[in-house]
Enzyme design. Structure first.
Site, mmCIF file in Angstrom:
data_model
loop_
_atom_site.group_PDB
_atom_site.id
_atom_site.type_symbol
_atom_site.label_atom_id
_atom_site.label_comp_id
_atom_site.label_asym_id
_atom_site.label_seq_id
_atom_site.Cartn_x
_atom_site.Cartn_y
_atom_site.Cartn_z
ATOM 1 N N GLU A 270 8.315 21.594 35.600
ATOM 2 C CA GLU A 270 9.001 22.621 36.406
ATOM 3 C C GLU A 270 10.189 23.207 35.655
ATOM 4 O O GLU A 270 11.337 22.991 36.020
ATOM 5 C CB GLU A 270 9.395 22.075 37.784
ATOM 6 C CG GLU A 270 10.061 20.723 37.754
ATOM 7 C CD GLU A 270 10.377 20.176 39.142
ATOM 8 O OE1 GLU A 270 9.735 20.566 40.126
ATOM 9 O OE2 GLU A 270 11.290 19.335 39.219
ATOM 10 N N CYS A 348 41.924 37.657 36.167
ATOM 11 C CA CYS A 348 43.253 37.192 35.800
ATOM 12 C C CYS A 348 43.245 35.677 35.676
ATOM 13 O O CYS A 348 43.869 34.976 36.474
ATOM 14 C CB CYS A 348 44.267 37.650 36.844
ATOM 15 S SG CYS A 348 44.181 39.428 37.085
ATOM 16 N N TYR A 377 20.428 31.232 35.268
ATOM 17 C CA TYR A 377 21.730 30.658 35.625
ATOM 18 C C TYR A 377 22.854 31.607 35.184
ATOM 19 O O TYR A 377 23.798 31.200 34.519
ATOM 20 C CB TYR A 377 21.924 29.279 34.988
ATOM 21 C CG TYR A 377 20.826 28.299 35.324
ATOM 22 C CD1 TYR A 377 20.747 27.746 36.591
ATOM 23 C CD2 TYR A 377 19.874 27.944 34.385
ATOM 24 C CE1 TYR A 377 19.738 26.844 36.912
ATOM 25 C CE2 TYR A 377 18.865 27.046 34.692
ATOM 26 C CZ TYR A 377 18.799 26.502 35.956
ATOM 27 O OH TYR A 377 17.807 25.614 36.271
HETATM 28 C C1 LIG Z 1 17.259 22.575 37.997
HETATM 29 C C2 LIG Z 1 15.991 21.864 38.144
HETATM 30 C C3 LIG Z 1 14.887 22.213 37.360
HETATM 31 C C4 LIG Z 1 14.936 23.257 36.278
HETATM 32 O O1 LIG Z 1 15.759 22.847 35.223
HETATM 33 P P1 LIG Z 1 15.866 23.783 33.907
HETATM 34 O O2 LIG Z 1 16.883 23.091 33.068
HETATM 35 O O3 LIG Z 1 16.291 25.118 34.365
HETATM 36 O O4 LIG Z 1 14.518 23.810 33.282
HETATM 37 C C5 LIG Z 1 13.686 21.573 37.607
HETATM 38 N N1 LIG Z 1 13.593 20.612 38.565
HETATM 39 C C6 LIG Z 1 14.642 20.236 39.321
HETATM 40 C C7 LIG Z 1 14.453 19.195 40.341
HETATM 41 C C8 LIG Z 1 15.878 20.833 39.132
HETATM 42 O O5 LIG Z 1 16.911 20.443 39.868
#
Ligand SMILES: *Cc1c(COP(=O)(O)O)cnc(C)c1O
Length: 423
Positions: A270, A348, A377
């Site tokens: 993921e 600022c 991000y």
């Molecule tokens: C943030 C997150 C991701 C993605 O992480 P990346 O560093 O953007 O690839 C995948 N799984 C979970 C559970 C996350 O919290």
């Protein structure tokens, strides 16, 4: 850092009052996602972590190249369901509320990533009332201390040390027994473990192998079939070397041999950042130039309230200067000298720094600056309301229509107009 011609041309053509703007190149996104997809063996499923960038056109494009999306809140869940209906969803994250779980059940969520015993009990309690008779597929998320040599190097480790994420592995057997013995409406499909971000391909493989082996032993102890393991995201993105990419081919080869050792196992990843970081740019202009105690500063329209990434990650956002020759004021144009420049925003606070030590000799007021790697991000983690400056524009450069019939060129021109949304 070289900006692609499509983005550069677009930024040059924008009127100054349309800046700053996020410019997303959906063609670049398509090409990158296609490369990632083709580097991975067919047994590997990609779920895009929507929190990296949930802009609708990005979700729409990624839906073509991924198997599903990972969402971590009720808000993300509803948004993703709405943007890309029918795409499989995995719902994870700590602190799910009863309302979020209920709406996830109602909207149909393919996988629940269970983060704690309380999370498990809540799901088991709500499921029969909201979707009676339906079995709910779950993965248990564990905070595993596997591949410690790898996790210790990660600045964004979420596992392998005390964190609020996932279930402590010491409780693993008890939790599996709880699911099997007390909650027959939950179908335990396997394990989820997102342990760290910023890992190279060999590091990711070490983690994936360790997580799969650990999960196989866990399920075997309970005479259960391990159907799937989600080994998480966190593929590295190197902001200091914009040309370098995570080695998807090496990762794909490694995952292929991992699957060979576990026939029938679905391995899921993921990724968030590594899919979308490269398709976004933040474009702006130089408002003012300062010489201060021997150093040079360029003050840009916008700042870290739009692009917080360099402040949170502690890096210099890669950028390119686009020189602009027009100058409409009657007084002389100010410029920096030959030395390095610090690029700051309008806030600022001394923390509003986008990049330090930028080589931009002669940078002038009115020149434009394009920051790369702003596709993940970036806008969505920024503190937009701080100081109440206006929001940036958002432009989505469409991907070329796939070559089909003559006349396709015309269709793509029309779609450019239609899909270029400025917000
Ligand atoms: C943030 C997150 C991701 C993605 O992480 P990346 O560093 O953007 O690839 C995948 N799984 C979970 C559970 C996350 O919290």
């Amino acid at each position: 850092m070289t900006t692609p011609p499509s983005v550069r041309t677009r930024v040059r053509a924008l009127p100054a009052d349309a800046l700053p703007a996020y410019v997303y190149d959906l063609g670049a996104l398509r090409e990158h996602a296609r490369t990632v997809r083709s580097a991975l063996p067919s047994g590997v499923e990609i779920y895009y972590a929507a929190k990296a960038n949930p802009e609708a056109p990005i979700l729409t494009e990624l839906a073509r190249w991924t198997d599903g999306f990972e969402v971590s809140s009720g808000g993300e869940l509803a948004h993703v369901r709405d943007c890309v209906p029918g795409v499989p969803l995995a719902f994870g994250g700590p602190g799910k509320t009863p309302a979020e779980i209920s709406s996830a059940l109602r909207l149909g969520t393919e996988r629940f990533h269970v983060e704690s015993v309380h999370d498990l009990r809540m799901l088991a309690d709500l499921a029969p009332r909201i979707v009676p008779g339906q079995r709910i597929a779950v993965l248990l998320r564990f905070n595993l201390s596997v591949a410690q040599h790898v996790l210790a190097n990660s600045a964004l480790a979420m596992g392998g040390r005390p964190t609020p994420f996932g279930i402590d592995p010491a409780e693993a057997d008890a939790v599996v027994r709880t699911v099997v013995e007390q909650h027959p409406q939950l179908e335990l499909r396997g394990v989820h473990a997102h342990l760290a971000s910023g890992l190279t391909a060999p590091e990711q493989l070490a983690v994936a192998e360790a997580v799969v082996d650990w999960s196989a032993r866990l399920m075997a102890r309970h005479d259960l079939v391990l159907h799937e393991v989600n080994v998480g995201g966190g593929m590295t993105v190197d902001y200091a070397r914009p040309q370098d990419r995570f080695d998807w081919h090496a990762y794909g080869r490694g995952l292929a041999s991992l699957i060979e050792r576990h026939p029938g196992l679905a391995v899921r990843i993921e990724p968030g950042r590594a899919l979308t970081a490269y398709c976004g740019w933040y474009a702006t202009e130089v408002l003012d130039v300062k010489h201060s105690h021997g150093e040079e500063f360029a003050v840009l329209r916008g700042g870290t309230h739009h692009l917080r990434t360099p402040a949170t990650k502690g890096h210099d956002q890669p950028c390119e200067v686009l020189a602009v020759d027009d100058w409409s004021h009657p007084w002389p144009r100010s410029a920096v000298g030959q030395g390095p420049v610090t690029l700051v925003g309008q806030l600022c606070t001394p923390k509003d720094v986008l990049a330090r030590n930028v080589a931009a000799p002669g940078l002038r007021t009115g020149d434009r600056v394009v920051f790369a790697m702003a596709g993940a991000y970036a806008w969505n983690i920024s503190h937009h309301e701080f100081l109440m400056h206006p929001r940036p524009g958002f432009l989505f450069l469409p991907a070329e229509e796939e070559p089909t019939a003559p006349g396709a060129e015309r269709a793509s021109e029309q779609s450019t107009t239609r899909r270029t949304a400025i917000r």
